[in-house]
Every structure is written in C-alpha cells, then in structure tokens.
Write an enzyme that holds these catalytic residues in place. Sequence first.
Site, PDB file in Angstrom:
ATOM      1  N   GLY A 116       1.008  -1.102  -0.219  1.00 51.33           N
ATOM      2  CA  GLY A 116       0.177  -0.234  -0.137  1.00 51.33           C
ATOM      3  C   GLY A 116       0.570   1.073   0.016  1.00 51.33           C
ATOM      4  N   CYS A 117       2.217   1.540   0.712  1.00 49.38           N
ATOM      5  CA  CYS A 117       2.798   2.582   1.323  1.00 49.38           C
ATOM      6  C   CYS A 117       3.805   2.389  -0.593  1.00 49.38           C
ATOM      7  CB  CYS A 117       3.127   2.650   1.963  1.00 49.38           C
ATOM      8  SG  CYS A 117       4.503   1.194   3.229  1.00 49.38           S
ATOM      9  N   GLY A 118       4.696   1.389  -0.487  1.00 52.18           N
ATOM     10  CA  GLY A 118       5.711   1.214  -1.275  1.00 52.18           C
ATOM     11  C   GLY A 118       7.007   1.219  -0.278  1.00 52.18           C
TER      12      GLY A 118
END
Length: 280
Positions: A122-124
């Site tokens: 989701g955030c990398g």
Amino acid sequence: MTEIARPSPPDGPGAPPPDASGRYHFHALQSADADDIELAEECALSVVYNGLSQAVMMVTPADLEDFVTGFALSSGVVTDASDIYDIQLAGQGSAREARVEIANRAFWALKQQRRHLAGTSGCGLCGVEALEQALPELPSLRPSAPPSPAQLDGLRERIAAFQPLGRHCGAVHAAVFMDARGELRLGREDIGRHNALDKLIGGLLRNRIDTTGGAAVVTSRCSLELIHKALRARLGTLISLSAPTGLAVEWARSHNLNLIHIPHRSGPRVYSPAPSEPTA
C-alpha cells in the site's frame, strides 16, 4: 568485464529519434472525418541490475543507454560511471528491458537498500528509510561561478534547436547541456522531466564531455529530485525554464549548486547562491 559501448562525439541537434513518435488517427469533436497526427511514444522499461529487477520506468523509447547510465548514477545505484560494466537492451514496442551489469560493491549496496526499504504494497517505501531516501545526505559541490548574463541571453530560443521531438509532436521535456563557454553541446528529450535529465547525464558520461564550469538546462519545473540528480552528477549549475520549489532552493544553496530560473517575460532569477539581503 565488457565496457559500455560509447557513441561517437555528438555533432549537434538533428531529426527526431526513430520510434520516438508515431502517427495516430483522430477526429474533431463535432466531425467524424479522420485526420492524422504525430504523437510521442512511451514504453515501460524494466531496469535489471545483475539479474535483480529494480525499477520499471515509463520512458520515451530513444537514447535508452543514456537513460540507464544517467538513472543509475543520479538515483545513487552507482557512485561513478565506471561501476557500470555493461548494458544490454531487450524487447520492443511498449515493453522493454535493460539488463545492467554493475560492480559487486554497488550491487551489494543496492541489495542492502532494498532490504531496508521493504514495506507493504500500500505504501511502497515506509518509515525512516524512506525519508532518508527522499532527503539523502549528499556531498556539497565546490562553489563555482554561475553563467554570465551573455551566456544566458536568448537561451530559451537557442535550446529549441535541441528539441527535435518536441518540435515534431510536443508532449516531451528537454534537458540540454551548456558548456563553460556558453555553447550548447548536447540535448535529450523524454516524456518525463526526470528521465530527460537522466538521459542528458548519461549522454554526457558516455560521450566523455567535460562538464566543468557548465550547466544543465531543463525545460520543466525544478523540484528537489532534479537537485539530487544534478548534485550526484556533479553539475555546478542547474537552469530551469519553470520556477523551482522552495525546498529545491534551500538544497541548492546548502550544497553550493547554482540554481537559476529563466521566466518567460523577465530576466533570469538567481536563487542560489543566495542573494544579498535587500537594504532598508
């Protein structure tokens, strides 16, 4: 190890690169009659270091060896072009791959970075490591003199000769190198402003062009990422045709990078080195 193939010295601007644009049909909103137009192409380029896939970039399919070289240096994968041993390009059309062989020490550092930056889908990039990558510790440049007013005169118009793809179909950014005498030596174009600068950096390295006292000119706005790239490439001056961000100015000043903006309808604005405080 196989040395990177190096092109012949550049002999100035020319025609748009082959495969960088294509002809497409369109029709006007209130008409069904078809017409043709040239549009800039883009492709997905997978960059693989020593068999390890690192990034997929959307790029204009031209000067890809220059892009791969500049991207490796400006993103910190290598600290010197000599750490790049070989570049092999594969694929065609919209899906391509660059297989890059780099020095073992650079590959070890890359693997360590990937391990520390592991995060959720989701955030990398997450946490402190992501902040360190966005705001890295970079060495300052040795202070150098910015270009003279005469060298900047008519620069907007002069760099047009180094934008054949832009003149042909638009939709691309350009990055151009001006040497210490004020002569324009090399230009590169891409749909991405970061990519255009990477291609220029790679082109300068692969053509063995001396950048001492020179400047990179970008047709885009100047954000922090471009400052990072200029610093890692040891370019003393960065000139943008669109305004810089405040953080870009702060970093340029603290790292001795000359930063100049050339607006459309007024004279050049020197943001770095910092100007003297206005007198009361």
